[in-house]
Design a protein around this motif. Structure first.
Motif, PDB file in Angstrom:
ATOM      1  N   PRO A 372       0.873  -1.597  -0.251  1.00 53.39           N
ATOM      2  CA  PRO A 372      -0.062  -0.363   0.151  1.00 53.39           C
ATOM      3  C   PRO A 372       0.968   1.373  -0.097  1.00 53.39           C
ATOM      4  N   GLU A 374       1.914   4.171   1.189  1.00 48.97           N
ATOM      5  CA  GLU A 374       1.616   5.368   2.119  1.00 48.97           C
ATOM      6  C   GLU A 374       2.482   6.092   2.054  1.00 48.97           C
ATOM      7  N   ASP A 375       2.849   6.638   3.201  1.00 50.22           N
ATOM      8  CA  ASP A 375       4.079   7.500   4.087  1.00 50.22           C
ATOM      9  C   ASP A 375       5.197   6.746   4.231  1.00 50.22           C
ATOM     10  N   ASP A 376       4.710   5.801   4.478  1.00 54.02           N
ATOM     11  CA  ASP A 376       6.162   4.821   4.525  1.00 54.02           C
ATOM     12  C   ASP A 376       6.730   3.844   3.530  1.00 54.02           C
ATOM     13  N   ASN A 456      -3.702  12.440  -6.879  1.00 53.52           N
ATOM     14  CA  ASN A 456      -3.789  11.451  -6.613  1.00 53.52           C
ATOM     15  C   ASN A 456      -2.500  10.630  -6.645  1.00 53.52           C
ATOM     16  N   LYS A 460       0.949   9.657  -5.131  1.00 57.50           N
ATOM     17  CA  LYS A 460       1.041   8.076  -5.232  1.00 57.50           C
ATOM     18  C   LYS A 460       2.713   7.738  -5.772  1.00 57.50           C
ATOM     19  N   ILE A 463       5.428   9.127  -3.808  1.00 58.78           N
ATOM     20  CA  ILE A 463       5.708   7.621  -2.936  1.00 58.78           C
ATOM     21  C   ILE A 463       6.737   6.018  -2.819  1.00 58.78           C
TER      22      ILE A 463
END
Length: 979
Positions: A372, A374-376, A456, A460, A463
């Motif tokens: 996924p 995400e910001d991780d 969006n 994405k 990241i």
């Protein structure tokens, strides 16, 4: 039978034709016999007990120069070819010599003269001095062996004789049983008895017999000659045979006695010691065999251990174990029959591990990229990744990064698809059952929805790129660790080579001292003794009676095996993520390969940026198919451009390289936007000019605010103020930096359009050059079109004006001046946003400024021309007569007042004064011409007085006009100067 030419007796003679003459003396005929050397000259021959045997039998030492019975020889050819015999012995052919075969004297020839000694007198006189010289040389120099010349002569003669014998008799496979050979030797035609040819055939047969007998004689003579040459060696060998037999018998007895003594010595002194050595060797062999069995047991467990390591994904450990086992099989266990298939099995297992690692890396890449978004941006299982990379590097699978690249492409496609699906599912207006295709669903979005979707996607992708960068940095760090390990290994090898060179020099010195008989302790002090020399000394001082291997020596071969099989030393390194890895020394990768791999991995990060940009471009092109992007207004396109520019900058910051695909797509859309933007505004300006009546317009407050913002240094459209601004009334003039500008409505809108161009450049820097070109075109269009409408009187037909008044002309001039005022500001605005190499484009503004000034000058000239035509018309009818002022001058003053009234409020005072000075100059020119025509001179007469009164009236009225009171008219110029 051995023979020697030098040992054969050869007759001596003074001439070459003196061979084998029986009249010569025996002592002169033979040289002293040279026998073979005695085998044992010091021991007696024959019976040792009878000393007389030493004198009775010939001795090869004492009697070698005395003639014995062994010197007697038989001339075999003379015996075989005795002419006294009636016939030879019977053979296949017979020959009758006849009793009448005697030597006969040859009758001298009648054709040859008789040669006497006197014929050679002259020759002897010439040759005698030469012979003396020759004799003296013979005494000085060593004479050649006559035997060699004689032997050579004999050999040549024999060879010449043998050449007469047909070659077929010399063949090694000569056999009369062969029919071809038989027919070649004995032609049957010689034995035919048919018809009356009997006598002739008998003669031919007899001739054949004689020929064959002749061949036989030649061969027998050569055989006899060869036997005569080797006779002495034959008899000498026979003489030495008995002596050799005595020597061999005694030697056999001595050898037998010696063997008995050696057997006794062997039993007494050697068997015990050899048995001890044999047992010691057997013990060492048993120890080695035990160690081999232990090693075989360990190797036998390799496959189960590898399977266990593979079950836990320990690929590097499994590969190290396989490599170690392969090395042990080649070095320690080579030739073991039970392990003959283990090497191939391990190779197959290694290939299987290669496939497993590639599959594992592919799975890791898929899991890492499909997490996924995400910001991780943490790395997924960094230790596992590092282990996989080490294993792939160990196996030289240097193209593993291509797997990651393929997964990046697939994941980038899925990111866009998933974002579109999620956005479409949240929009109720789109019916997914009716519109099936994802692209069609996306095209049904309005701009805010599509803009949010694009935002969006960009987030994405950002990241996504950060994760790829983190993963690839880990892979590169592993590659650099291996590269650093290679460098350290080379440095260590260089240091070891230097140390070995130093030790070899010390060993050479120690060897020299030992060779010279010195003790090492004498040459070195205890502190200066080198380690190698100390070890050598300790080994030399060890007791030689010590056992070669003690009871605890079992571990020594084991240590040897371990050291030989553990050459793959490892060192610990830490990756940037803090994962500690063990790097083995068996990675046979060159620095060039590792550097190329690191560059390819960095290039993969660049490719990731390109992939994201390419997918974004396809997404934009899919939405732009129906002209959606070209229909955006300025604010929407600016927002889109800023979003794309921000994403481009983010990707450049992450990946460290510019990607041109998305920037190119943005530039393409920007060009389309610029074209549409320019066409809309040019069309709008054209419509405004076509409907402009060229009357002074009121200036709304928002335009004054717009001008004020430009004066403050901000070339941008001000934000609309709320209701308070609407209460402000329009003003009559536009105030620009303290100056009043009377304008038309078209120019006010043109200023706003110009500011829109400038603001668009600020919002989209990539279109600066295009906007500059378009703005230049717009300003040129306004200049040319306004000239056509006002100066060219085009407004009469377009708008329907009755005439172009001076007020229209003055207003047009003032509008042009307002635009000229803003051109330097626009130029500075664009100059600040252009590259230095693009400054040449600023010349467009210089050309535009010149065109505007020319246009303004043409308008001023037009105003002067209007008054000039009026002066010409009125003054041409002027007559100097009462009353004063005359009607002509009253009309002129009236028209001047109308002109002043029309332009005073429109043009600045300075321009009004300059214009009236030019009009006054035209007036003076026409008046002077008329006075010259009327012959009125400045003589103080009545006519002169009338003219002076009219001129004073004109001057008073002109200076009474507002703003012209200080105008220097210089009316004295109307009179002709006296010469």
């Amino acid at each position: 039978m051995a023979s020697s030419h030098s040992s054969s007796p050869v007759p001596q003679s003074n001439s070459s034709d003196a061979f084998f003459k029986k009249e010569m003396d025996t002592t002169k005929r033979f040289r002293p016999v040279q026998s073979l050397p005695d085998v044992c000259p010091k021991e007696p021959t024959g019976n040792a007990g009878n000393p007389s045997n030493l004198c009775d039998s010939p001795s090869l030492v004492a009697d070698q120069h005395r003639w014995t019975i062994y010197h007697s020889k038989v001339n075999l050819p003379a015996a075989l070819n005795d002419p006294r015999l009636a016939k030879r012995e019977s053979d296949f052919f017979t020959k009758t010599w006849g009793v009448d075969f005697v030597d006969t004297e040859v009758t001298p020839s009648f054709y040859l003269p008789q040669i006497t000694k006197e014929h050679f007198a002259l020759y002897q006189q010439e040759i005698t001095p030469r012979e003396k010289v020759h004799e003296r040389c013979k005494n000085i120099c060593t004479t050649k062996d006559t035997f060699d010349r004689t032997l050579l002569h004999t050999h040549d003669k024999s060879r010449t004789d043998l050449e007469q014998v047909p070659k077929i008799f010399m063949k090694p496979d000569f056999a009369l049983e062969d029919s071809l050979t038989f027919n070649a030797v004995l032609p049957w035609s010689h034995f035919s008895t048919a018809g009356g040819k009997g006598n002739r055939d008998a003669a031919s047969s007899k001739l054949l017999q004689e020929k064959l007998s002749h061949y036989l004689d030649i061969v027998e003579v050569n055989i006899a000659h060869q036997i005569s040459l080797r006779s002495e060696a034959f008899f000498h060998a026979m003489t030495s045979q008995h002596e050799l037999q005595d020597y061999l018998r005694k030697t056999s007895q001595a050898v037998k006695l010696l063997r008995e003594k050696i057997s006794k010595i062997d039993k007494v002194m050697c068997e015990g010691s050899l048995r001890v050595l044999r047992l010691s060797l057997t013990r060492n062999n048993c120890i080695k065999a035990y160690n081999k069995l232990k090693l075989m047991a360990t190797v036998h467990q390799t496959q189960p251990t590898v399977q266990l390591l593979l079950s836990t994904s320990e690929f590097v450990g499994a590969l190290d174990l396989i490599a170690t086992t392969q090395e042990v099989l080649q070095q320690e266990l080579q030739g073991i029959h039970s392990f003959r298939h283990l090497g191939s099995q391990l190779c197959e297992l290694e290939k299987l591990i290669d496939k497993m690692m590639i599959a594992e890396f592919s799975t890791y890449a898929r899991n890492d990229l499909n997490r996924p978004l995400e910001d991780d941006c943490q790395i997924l299982e960094e230790e596992r990744l590092a282990s996989l990379v080490f294993g792939l590097l160990k196996q030289r699978k240097l193209n593993f990064y291509e797997i990651y690249g393929d997964e990046m492409i697939i994941t980038a496609k899925n990111i866009i698809k998933q974002c579109v699906v999620n956005t479409v599912s949240q929009i109720e207006e789109i019916d997914t059952e009716v519109v099936v295709k994802l692209a069609d669903q996306m095209r049904m979005m309005n701009f805010p929805q599509w803009f949010d979707l694009l935002k969006n996607i960009f987030s994405k992708f950002t990241i996504f790129l950060k994760r790829i960068k983190a993963t690839l940095n880990t892979i590169r760090s592993v590659v650099f660790l291996v590269l650093d390990k290679n460098q350290k290994t080379r440095d260590l090898e260089d240091a070891l080579q230097k140390n070995s060179a130093k030790e070899s020099s010390v060993d050479t010195e120690v060897a020299y001292l030992t060779h010279e008989g010195m003790f090492i302790s004498d040459a070195f002090g205890e502190g200066d003794l080198p380690p190698g020399a100390a070890d050598t000394t300790s080994q030399r001082n060890t007791s030689p009676n010590s056992e070669p291997c003690s009871s605890d020596s079992v571990s020594e071969p084991e240590c040897t095996t371990d050291s030989s099989s553990s050459k793959e030393q490892t060192s610990s390194s830490v990756t940037p993520g803090g994962v500690e890895m063990m790097i083995s020394d068996d990675m046979k990768l060159t620095d060039l390969e590792l550097v190329r791999l690191a560059n390819n991995i960095q290039e993969l990060l660049y490719n990731a940026s390109d992939i994201c940009h390419d997918r974004s471009v396809k997404f934009l092109m899919a939405r732009a198919k129906d002209g959606f992007l070209e229909k955006l207004n300025s604010n929407e396109f600016v927002a889109l451009s800023r979003l794309m520019e921000g994403f481009i900058l983010d990707t450049e910051q992450i990946c460290g390289r510019k990607s041109m695909s998305l920037r190119g797509a943005l530039q393409s859309q920007a060009n389309r936007f610029v074209n549409r933007f320019h066409e809309e505004r040019k069309t709008k300006l054209s419509l405004l000019l076509d409907n402009e009546r060229w009357k002074q317009a009121e200036v709304p407050a928002e335009f004054q605010d717009l001008v004020d913002s430009v004066s403050d240094g901000r070339i941008s459209l001000p934000e609309k103020k709320p209701a308070a601004a609407e209460e402000r009334k329009p003003t009559e003039f536009l105030i620009v930096e303290g100056q009043k500008y009377a304008t038309v409505g078209t120019v006010l809108l043109l200023i706003r359009i110009i500011l829109e161009y400038c603001q668009c450049v600020d919002n989209i820097p990539s279109i600066t050059t295009d906007m500059l070109t378009r703005l230049s075109d717009l300003l040129k269009y306004f200049n040319s079109r306004s000239c056509q409408l006002v100066l060219g009187a085009g407004a009469l037909q377009v708008v329907g004006l009755k005439t172009i008044t001076t007020k229209n002309l003055a207003l047009s001039s003032r509008c042009l001046q307002l635009i000229v005022h803003y051109i330097p500001i626009i130029r500075a605005h664009f100059e600040a946003r252009l590259q230095p190499k693009q400054f040449s484009m600023l010349r467009h503004f210089d050309h535009i400024t010149k065109d505007y000034h020319d246009h303004i000058a043409e308008i001023s000239a037009k105003l002067v021309a209007i008054m000039d035509s009026l002066f010409d018309k009125l003054l041409s009818k002027y007559e100097v007569k009462a009353p004063v002022p005359s009607a002509c001058f009253r009309n002129i003053c009236k028209q001047m007042a109308k002109m002043h009234e029309a332009i005073y409020d429109l043009l600045p005072e300075e321009q009004t004064q300059m214009l009236f000075l030019r009009i006054n100059a035209s007036y003076k020119l026409h008046l002077k011409r008329q006075l010259a025509h009327l012959n009125v001179v400045n003589d103080g007469g009545p006519l002169n007085g009338l003219v002076t009164s009219d001129v004073a009236f004109y001057t008073g009225n002109l200076q009474a006009l507002k703003g012209l009171n200080n105008l220097d008219l210089n009316m004295a110029e109307i009179w002709e100067q006296k010469r």
